[in-house]
Design a protein around this motif. Structure first.
Motif, short mmCIF file in Angstrom:
data_model
loop_
_atom_site.label_atom_id
_atom_site.label_comp_id
_atom_site.label_asym_id
_atom_site.label_seq_id
_atom_site.Cartn_x
_atom_site.Cartn_y
_atom_site.Cartn_z
N ARG A 137 0.81 -1.22 0.00
CA ARG A 137 0.00 0.00 0.00
C ARG A 137 0.85 1.27 0.00
NH1 ARG A 137 -5.33 -1.10 1.24
NH2 ARG A 137 -5.75 -3.23 1.97
N ASP A 138 2.17 1.12 0.16
CA ASP A 138 3.02 2.31 0.22
C ASP A 138 3.80 2.47 -1.08
OD1 ASP A 138 6.11 1.17 1.14
OD2 ASP A 138 4.37 -0.13 1.35
N ALA A 139 4.03 3.72 -1.45
CA ALA A 139 4.72 4.02 -2.71
C ALA A 139 6.17 3.58 -2.68
CB ALA A 139 4.64 5.53 -2.99
N GLY A 140 6.78 3.56 -1.51
CA GLY A 140 8.19 3.18 -1.41
C GLY A 140 8.44 1.76 -1.86
N THR A 141 7.54 0.85 -1.48
CA THR A 141 7.71 -0.54 -1.90
C THR A 141 7.54 -0.69 -3.40
OG1 THR A 141 6.89 -1.31 0.25
CG2 THR A 141 6.87 -2.89 -1.56
N ALA A 143 8.22 1.60 -5.59
CA ALA A 143 9.44 2.16 -6.19
C ALA A 143 10.59 1.16 -6.12
CB ALA A 143 9.83 3.46 -5.48
N ALA A 144 10.71 0.48 -4.97
CA ALA A 144 11.75 -0.55 -4.84
C ALA A 144 11.50 -1.69 -5.82
CB ALA A 144 11.77 -1.08 -3.42
N VAL A 146 10.15 -1.42 -8.78
CA VAL A 146 10.58 -0.94 -10.10
C VAL A 146 12.09 -1.07 -10.25
CG1 VAL A 146 10.75 1.09 -11.59
CG2 VAL A 146 8.61 0.59 -10.41
N VAL A 147 12.83 -0.73 -9.20
CA VAL A 147 14.29 -0.89 -9.24
C VAL A 147 14.65 -2.36 -9.43
CG1 VAL A 147 16.43 -0.62 -7.93
CG2 VAL A 147 14.68 1.17 -7.85
N ALA A 148 13.97 -3.25 -8.69
CA ALA A 148 14.22 -4.68 -8.83
C ALA A 148 13.92 -5.16 -10.24
CB ALA A 148 13.39 -5.46 -7.81
N LEU A 149 12.88 -4.60 -10.86
CA LEU A 149 12.56 -4.96 -12.24
C LEU A 149 13.68 -4.55 -13.19
CD1 LEU A 149 8.77 -4.18 -12.81
CD2 LEU A 149 9.87 -6.40 -12.51
N LEU A 150 14.17 -3.33 -13.04
CA LEU A 150 15.23 -2.84 -13.92
C LEU A 150 16.50 -3.68 -13.78
CD1 LEU A 150 14.79 1.03 -13.48
CD2 LEU A 150 14.24 -0.34 -15.51
N LEU A 151 16.87 -3.98 -12.55
CA LEU A 151 18.06 -4.82 -12.33
C LEU A 151 17.83 -6.23 -12.88
CD1 LEU A 151 19.05 -3.69 -8.73
CD2 LEU A 151 20.31 -3.24 -10.84
N PRO A 217 12.20 -9.99 -7.51
CA PRO A 217 11.19 -8.93 -7.60
C PRO A 217 9.91 -9.26 -6.84
CG PRO A 217 12.18 -9.31 -9.75
CD PRO A 217 12.67 -10.40 -8.85
N ALA A 218 9.51 -10.54 -6.85
CA ALA A 218 8.30 -10.93 -6.12
C ALA A 218 8.48 -10.72 -4.62
CB ALA A 218 7.96 -12.39 -6.40
N ASP A 219 9.64 -11.11 -4.09
CA ASP A 219 9.89 -10.94 -2.66
C ASP A 219 9.98 -9.47 -2.28
OD1 ASP A 219 9.81 -13.62 -2.03
OD2 ASP A 219 11.96 -13.93 -2.25
N VAL A 220 10.53 -8.65 -3.15
CA VAL A 220 10.57 -7.21 -2.88
C VAL A 220 9.16 -6.65 -2.85
CG1 VAL A 220 11.27 -4.97 -3.83
CG2 VAL A 220 12.90 -6.86 -3.77
N LEU A 221 8.33 -7.04 -3.81
CA LEU A 221 6.97 -6.52 -3.88
C LEU A 221 6.15 -6.91 -2.66
CD1 LEU A 221 4.85 -5.03 -5.68
CD2 LEU A 221 4.22 -7.28 -6.57
N MET A 222 6.35 -8.14 -2.18
CA MET A 222 5.54 -8.65 -1.07
C MET A 222 6.19 -8.46 0.29
SD MET A 222 3.83 -12.09 -2.76
CE MET A 222 5.39 -12.90 -3.14
N GLY A 223 7.32 -7.75 0.32
CA GLY A 223 7.97 -7.45 1.59
C GLY A 223 8.66 -8.63 2.23
N GLU A 224 9.06 -9.62 1.43
CA GLU A 224 9.72 -10.81 1.94
C GLU A 224 11.24 -10.74 1.83
OE1 GLU A 224 8.41 -13.50 3.48
OE2 GLU A 224 6.47 -12.47 3.47
#
Length: 261
Positions: A137-141, A143-144, A146-151, A217-224
């Motif tokens: 629900r937060d924009a910071g996650t 944004a993170a 998106v960074v994970a996607l680019l990498l 990227p999935a773990d970054v998106l879900m906070g894992e």
């Protein structure tokens, strides 16, 4: 110049509208099949791999969104590169006043952006509308993420570029393409989250570069996963793969010059 090359890659894939529509339909159907398979599996094994059912569902739809984006099964710019090596048109690329690796990386980034927007968003939205998903629900996650996607895109390109360069020696890339497809689908976590594999085997899979494409990227998106650890893992593999690509490219082009090709 490389921005123009990326834009050209985007426009090229945007012309295949029927193929894009078919891809959206296919990814949505496969997503529905996988979701119900995962739900049945998670009914028997709650919290498999540390995920609850909502996270498992999110993982499925994210994988369908990123399948063509990362060209996990192949079929990205590496296909064109292998064809140009086989026909000898690669000589034209070597004469361009541009870095060969960066040229193809820019092209692939343009392709990936179109596949994400044109083929990946719709299946993901369908999943979010009809299934409970664990979305931040937060924009910071976001944004993170998106960074994970680019990498992850750079890692994906690095893997496929190395495979494509083998055409300088093998000429026929069919066997390489098949190997790339099998490794990509299995080792990226498209069939099953890498967290769900047994401890020793799972740790090996999570340490391989393919994990940077879907699992991380999935773990970054879900906070894992911690952002710093995820980015460091992806950046390290991106640098290693691009560096290896440089070395192989140098060896391959020296061979071409010696042969007079």
């Amino acid at each position: 110049m490389y921005a123009a090359v990326a834009a050209g890659g985007f426009r090229r894939y945007a012309t295949y509208r029927a193929a894009t529509a078919a891809g959206v339909f296919t990814n949505t159907v496969f997503g529905l099949i996988l979701v119900h398979t995962y739900l049945a599996l998670w009914d028997e094994r709650p919290h498999l791999g540390g995920y609850d059912q909502a996270q498992a569902v999110t993982y499925v739809w994210l994988g369908q969104a990123l399948y063509a984006t990362f060209a996990i099964q192949g079929g990205g710019v590496e296909k064109d590169l292998m064809a140009r090596i086989r026909t000898g048109e690669i000589a034209i690329d070597l004469y361009r006043p541009a870095d060969l690796q960066l040229w193809w990386l820019a092209t692939d980034l343009g392709r990936a952006l179109f596949q994400l927007l044109g083929r990946g968003v719709v299946p993901f939205v369908v999943g979010a509308l009809f299934f409970p998903m664990a979305l931040p629900r937060d924009a910071g996650t976001w944004a993170a993420f998106v960074v994970a996607l680019l990498l992850g895109l750079v890692v994906s390109f690095g893997i496929r570029y190395l495979f494509a360069l083998t055409a300088f020696w093998l000429l026929d890339g069919q066997g390489v393409s098949q190997a790339m497809m099998i490794l990509g689908v299995f080792c990226s976590g498209m069939t099953l989250p890498l967290n769900a594999f047994p401890a020793g085997f799972g740790e090996v899979l999570r340490a391989l570069p393919w994990a940077a494409q879907v699992q991380v990227p999935a773990d970054v998106l879900m906070g894992e996963a911690s952002w710093a650890g995820a980015f460091a893992f992806q950046a390290a593999w991106a640098a290693a793969l691009l560096g290896a690509g440089r070395l192989v490219q140098a060896a391959a082009t020296r061979r071409v010059v010696v042969q007079g090709g």
